[in-house]
Design a protein around this motif. Structure first.
Motif, PDB file in Angstrom:
ATOM      1  N   SER A  46     -67.434  23.635  87.699  1.00 58.50           N
ATOM      2  CA  SER A  46     -67.150  24.461  89.680  1.00 58.50           C
ATOM      3  C   SER A  46     -67.323  25.722  89.035  1.00 58.50           C
ATOM      4  CB  SER A  46     -65.872  23.694  90.748  1.00 58.50           C
ATOM      5  OG  SER A  46     -65.394  24.425  89.536  1.00 58.50           O
ATOM      6  N   LYS A  47     -67.143  26.471  90.261  1.00 58.13           N
ATOM      7  CA  LYS A  47     -67.062  28.083  90.514  1.00 58.13           C
ATOM      8  C   LYS A  47     -65.405  28.028  90.330  1.00 58.13           C
ATOM      9  CE  LYS A  47     -71.010  29.540  92.982  1.00 58.13           C
ATOM     10  NZ  LYS A  47     -71.624  31.162  93.533  1.00 58.13           N
ATOM     11  N   SER A  48     -64.468  27.173  90.667  1.00 59.04           N
ATOM     12  CA  SER A  48     -63.452  27.328  90.678  1.00 59.04           C
ATOM     13  C   SER A  48     -62.694  27.429  89.302  1.00 59.04           C
ATOM     14  CB  SER A  48     -62.844  26.585  90.789  1.00 59.04           C
ATOM     15  OG  SER A  48     -63.213  26.325  92.814  1.00 59.04           O
ATOM     16  N   GLU A  49     -63.558  26.440  88.479  1.00 53.75           N
ATOM     17  CA  GLU A  49     -62.849  26.074  86.899  1.00 53.75           C
ATOM     18  C   GLU A  49     -63.137  27.215  85.934  1.00 53.75           C
ATOM     19  OE1 GLU A  49     -61.607  24.350  83.301  1.00 53.75           O
ATOM     20  OE2 GLU A  49     -62.091  23.989  85.753  1.00 53.75           O
ATOM     21  N   MET A  50     -64.754  27.219  86.468  1.00 50.80           N
ATOM     22  CA  MET A  50     -65.572  28.431  85.337  1.00 50.80           C
ATOM     23  C   MET A  50     -63.885  29.496  85.586  1.00 50.80           C
ATOM     24  SD  MET A  50     -67.323  29.921  82.823  1.00 50.80           S
ATOM     25  CE  MET A  50     -68.795  29.479  83.375  1.00 50.80           C
ATOM     26  N   ALA A  51     -63.299  30.598  86.735  1.00 51.27           N
ATOM     27  CA  ALA A  51     -63.019  31.282  86.895  1.00 51.27           C
ATOM     28  C   ALA A  51     -61.628  30.517  86.277  1.00 51.27           C
ATOM     29  CB  ALA A  51     -62.711  31.081  88.465  1.00 51.27           C
ATOM     30  N   LYS A  52     -60.929  29.561  86.565  1.00 50.65           N
ATOM     31  CA  LYS A  52     -59.660  29.236  85.875  1.00 50.65           C
ATOM     32  C   LYS A  52     -59.904  29.321  84.273  1.00 50.65           C
ATOM     33  CE  LYS A  52     -56.973  25.363  85.414  1.00 50.65           C
ATOM     34  NZ  LYS A  52     -56.794  23.821  85.246  1.00 50.65           N
ATOM     35  N   ARG A  53     -61.564  29.395  83.809  1.00 50.70           N
ATOM     36  CA  ARG A  53     -61.654  29.019  82.283  1.00 50.70           C
ATOM     37  C   ARG A  53     -60.998  31.349  81.712  1.00 50.70           C
ATOM     38  NH1 ARG A  53     -65.873  25.381  80.384  1.00 50.70           N
ATOM     39  NH2 ARG A  53     -64.373  22.838  81.594  1.00 50.70           N
ATOM     40  N   MET A  54     -61.988  31.498  82.824  1.00 47.86           N
ATOM     41  CA  MET A  54     -62.010  32.813  82.937  1.00 47.86           C
ATOM     42  C   MET A  54     -60.770  33.544  82.947  1.00 47.86           C
ATOM     43  SD  MET A  54     -65.907  33.671  84.626  1.00 47.86           S
ATOM     44  CE  MET A  54     -65.748  35.732  84.338  1.00 47.86           C
ATOM     45  N   LYS A  55     -59.541  33.038  83.747  1.00 48.10           N
ATOM     46  CA  LYS A  55     -57.839  33.700  84.160  1.00 48.10           C
ATOM     47  C   LYS A  55     -58.748  34.978  85.545  1.00 48.10           C
ATOM     48  CE  LYS A  55     -56.984  32.454  79.909  1.00 48.10           C
ATOM     49  NZ  LYS A  55     -55.998  32.772  78.252  1.00 48.10           N
ATOM     50  N   SER A  57     -59.651  35.539  89.871  1.00 47.13           N
ATOM     51  CA  SER A  57     -60.281  33.997  90.702  1.00 47.13           C
ATOM     52  C   SER A  57     -61.231  33.660  91.369  1.00 47.13           C
ATOM     53  CB  SER A  57     -59.785  35.559  92.038  1.00 47.13           C
ATOM     54  OG  SER A  57     -60.823  36.031  92.695  1.00 47.13           O
ATOM     55  N   ARG A  58     -62.015  32.921  91.630  1.00 49.01           N
ATOM     56  CA  ARG A  58     -63.028  32.882  91.818  1.00 49.01           C
ATOM     57  C   ARG A  58     -63.444  33.552  92.172  1.00 49.01           C
ATOM     58  NH1 ARG A  58     -66.182  30.900  96.039  1.00 49.01           N
ATOM     59  NH2 ARG A  58     -67.155  28.206  95.567  1.00 49.01           N
ATOM     60  N   GLU A  59     -63.333  33.917  93.588  1.00 45.20           N
ATOM     61  CA  GLU A  59     -64.553  34.858  94.092  1.00 45.20           C
ATOM     62  C   GLU A  59     -64.603  36.695  93.471  1.00 45.20           C
ATOM     63  OE1 GLU A  59     -61.085  34.106  95.267  1.00 45.20           O
ATOM     64  OE2 GLU A  59     -61.947  32.817  96.374  1.00 45.20           O
ATOM     65  N   ARG A  60     -63.582  37.004  92.217  1.00 42.88           N
ATOM     66  CA  ARG A  60     -63.889  37.414  91.608  1.00 42.88           C
ATOM     67  C   ARG A  60     -64.935  37.685  89.918  1.00 42.88           C
ATOM     68  NH1 ARG A  60     -59.888  43.048  89.248  1.00 42.88           N
ATOM     69  NH2 ARG A  60     -59.323  42.265  91.714  1.00 42.88           N
TER      70      ARG A  60
END
Length: 75
Positions: A46-55, A57-60
């Protein structure tokens, strides 16, 4: 033998109309975004999981792979 394609290339058309630079810039941003979206779909991320992996926020993170709309798209 006659060619089934008549006229100039699409690149030539864009140059003639003054959109080549903008279209190329948009494509150069959109292709990596599309590749990220495809990889996310293949891996079920998900976008949220990708954001987490990228350290980040989801929006950023979403903004980083979603190119801004071109002037042609805004019309």
């Amino acid at each position: 033998m006659t060619s089934k394609h008549m006229g100039s290339s699409f690149d030539a058309f864009l140059q003639e109309e003054g959109f080549h630079r903008e279209a190329t810039a948009h494509a150069m941003k959109r292709v990596p975004a599309w590749q990220i979206e495809q990889a996310m779909a293949e891996q079920g991320i998900s976008k949220s999981e990708m954001a987490k992996r990228m350290k980040t926020s989801r929006e950023r993170s979403s903004a980083s792979w979603t190119p801004p709309m071109s002037s042609a798209e805004k019309k």
